[in-house]
Design a protein around this motif. Structure first.
Motif, PDB file in Angstrom:
ATOM      1  N   LEU A  11       0.815  -1.281   0.185  1.00 57.53           N
ATOM      2  CA  LEU A  11       0.114  -0.083   0.056  1.00 57.53           C
ATOM      3  C   LEU A  11       0.877   1.413   0.158  1.00 57.53           C
ATOM      4  N   VAL A  12       1.656   1.449   0.817  1.00 56.91           N
ATOM      5  CA  VAL A  12       2.753   2.363   0.913  1.00 56.91           C
ATOM      6  C   VAL A  12       3.515   2.629  -0.397  1.00 56.91           C
ATOM      7  N   ALA A  13       4.162   1.637  -0.834  1.00 58.77           N
ATOM      8  CA  ALA A  13       4.751   1.619  -2.175  1.00 58.77           C
ATOM      9  C   ALA A  13       3.796   1.981  -3.070  1.00 58.77           C
ATOM     10  N   ILE A  18       2.223   5.938  -7.313  1.00 59.62           N
ATOM     11  CA  ILE A  18       1.084   6.808  -8.110  1.00 59.62           C
ATOM     12  C   ILE A  18       1.504   8.122  -7.958  1.00 59.62           C
ATOM     13  N   THR A  19       2.030   8.629  -6.691  1.00 62.89           N
ATOM     14  CA  THR A  19       2.512   9.906  -6.704  1.00 62.89           C
ATOM     15  C   THR A  19       3.564  10.342  -7.812  1.00 62.89           C
ATOM     16  N   TRP A  89       4.893   8.591 -19.522  1.00 65.76           N
ATOM     17  CA  TRP A  89       3.864   7.756 -19.437  1.00 65.76           C
ATOM     18  C   TRP A  89       4.383   6.619 -18.734  1.00 65.76           C
ATOM     19  N   ILE A  90       5.877   6.297 -18.808  1.00 66.56           N
ATOM     20  CA  ILE A  90       6.342   5.075 -18.360  1.00 66.56           C
ATOM     21  C   ILE A  90       6.282   4.635 -16.868  1.00 66.56           C
ATOM     22  N   LEU A  91       6.102   5.704 -16.179  1.00 70.15           N
ATOM     23  CA  LEU A  91       6.004   5.560 -14.681  1.00 70.15           C
ATOM     24  C   LEU A  91       4.310   5.201 -14.359  1.00 70.15           C
ATOM     25  N   SER A  92       3.539   5.846 -15.224  1.00 69.12           N
ATOM     26  CA  SER A  92       2.270   4.984 -15.172  1.00 69.12           C
ATOM     27  C   SER A  92       2.074   3.735 -15.426  1.00 69.12           C
ATOM     28  N   PHE A  93       2.856   3.524 -16.508  1.00 70.16           N
ATOM     29  CA  PHE A  93       2.810   2.205 -16.924  1.00 70.16           C
ATOM     30  C   PHE A  93       3.323   0.894 -15.843  1.00 70.16           C
ATOM     31  N   SER A  94       4.778   1.308 -15.288  1.00 69.52           N
ATOM     32  CA  SER A  94       5.378   0.585 -14.321  1.00 69.52           C
ATOM     33  C   SER A  94       4.404   0.448 -13.005  1.00 69.52           C
ATOM     34  N   THR A  95       3.827   1.598 -12.738  1.00 72.80           N
ATOM     35  CA  THR A  95       2.897   1.486 -11.651  1.00 72.80           C
ATOM     36  C   THR A  95       1.822   0.514 -11.667  1.00 72.80           C
ATOM     37  N   LEU A  96       1.167   0.540 -12.800  1.00 71.76           N
ATOM     38  CA  LEU A  96       0.003   0.027 -13.052  1.00 71.76           C
ATOM     39  C   LEU A  96       0.198  -1.585 -13.150  1.00 71.76           C
ATOM     40  N   MET A  97       1.339  -1.926 -13.700  1.00 72.50           N
ATOM     41  CA  MET A  97       1.735  -3.300 -13.710  1.00 72.50           C
ATOM     42  C   MET A  97       2.161  -3.807 -12.370  1.00 72.50           C
ATOM     43  N   SER A  98       3.015  -3.126 -11.786  1.00 69.13           N
ATOM     44  CA  SER A  98       3.557  -3.652 -10.240  1.00 69.13           C
ATOM     45  C   SER A  98       2.534  -3.783  -9.448  1.00 69.13           C
ATOM     46  N   VAL A  99       1.356  -2.685  -9.719  1.00 71.95           N
ATOM     47  CA  VAL A  99       0.149  -3.106  -8.715  1.00 71.95           C
ATOM     48  C   VAL A  99      -0.439  -4.234  -9.216  1.00 71.95           C
ATOM     49  N   VAL A 100      -0.609  -4.477 -10.342  1.00 70.49           N
ATOM     50  CA  VAL A 100      -1.300  -5.805 -10.806  1.00 70.49           C
ATOM     51  C   VAL A 100      -0.929  -6.994 -10.227  1.00 70.49           C
ATOM     52  N   PHE A 101       0.335  -7.399 -10.195  1.00 73.62           N
ATOM     53  CA  PHE A 101       1.315  -8.280  -9.781  1.00 73.62           C
ATOM     54  C   PHE A 101       0.998  -8.555  -8.366  1.00 73.62           C
TER      55      PHE A 101
END
Length: 258
Positions: A11-13, A18-19, A89-101
């Motif tokens: 959650l914190v990560a 996201i920030t 855009w890359i930080l949005s992508f990496s965040t989305l995929m990290s959170v999915v896993f």
């Protein structure tokens, strides 16, 4: 550290990631977004280290444990690409995929014991898995970027294609290093460098597919072909990573199905 504590670190990560993703679009400088994203990666890595200590072994045995590394390296790869090529855009992508896993691990927890089978008690275990997870993260990033370029209404620029090429080169180099480490590990554990086990066969197919892209892309003018090859290569990678666990040919015979 226990598996139940994953949600708090995640959650914190995730909030930090996201920030960083939001700040990448709003801040004029890179360092605020990069700092937030890096902080998230550090926090998540702290959980991995805690699991390592509590399990008294590297958390790399099960699919759930390797997904931890995939989430971590996706976030690291996202920051690296953002700092190098300034793609917001890359930080949005990496965040989305990290959170999915992470969510997959939260909704489908796996049993994690301290024991390791003899084949995994090798000096090659840790570097082999880490190198492959980083390669998978890089290939995941370039696949999503390729999909974005492919679905866009106009052709990709030379600079955007160079980004794809650079990410594939980095990922392919780590795939190569991982295969070499795997061969050395196999020699130590089973007495032979390569036996064409189903896992090894799919790994070789994945390696050759990305190598084909690297040779074809500078000569191929049709972007549809190169983007399709990138996506096809990533599908091969998915089979190599976890798909073989469901293949009849691997059941009861593959030395890589634990």
């Amino acid at each position: 550290m226990t598996w139940d504590q994953l949600i708090w670190f995640a959650l914190v990560a995730s909030l930090c990631w996201i920030t960083g993703a939001v700040m990448a679009f709003r801040a004029k400088r890179q360092w605020p977004a990069a700092t937030a994203a890096i902080a998230g990666s550090v926090i998540f890595f702290a959980y991995i280290v805690g699991m390592w200590i509590s399990l008294e072994r590297p958390p790399m045995r099960t699919m759930g444990e390797t997904r931890l590394w995939y989430s971590f390296f996706l976030s690291v790869a996202g920051v690296a690409v953002y700092l190098r090529w300034r793609y917001k855009w890359i930080l949005s992508f990496s965040t989305l995929m990290s959170v999915v896993f992470i969510c997959v691990n939260l909704f489908k927890p796996e049993i994690h014991s301290k024991s390791l089978m003899p084949a995994l008690q090798s000096v090659w275990f840790v570097p082999h898995v880490i190198v492959y997870m980083f390669a998978y993260a890089m290939m995941g990033a370039v696949t999503l970027f390729a999909l974005y370029l492919w679905l866009r209404k106009y052709d990709a620029t030379d600079e955007e294609l160079r980004v794809c090429d650079n990410l594939v080169r980095i990922g392919w180099a780590f795939l190569t290093l991982g295969m070499i480490m795997g061969a050395l590990w196999a020699k130590q554990a089973w007495g032979d460098y390569w036996t064409w086990d189903p896992k090894e066969t799919w790994a070789a197919a994945t390696w050759l597919s990305y190598l084909t892209y690297l040779h074809l892309r500078p000569r191929e003018k049709d972007q549809n072909i190169t983007f399709a090859l990138l996506i096809f290569s990533f599908l091969l990678l998915q089979m190599c990573w976890y798909g073989i666990n469901y293949l009849p040919s691997a059941q009861g015979s593959s030395i890589h199905v634990y």
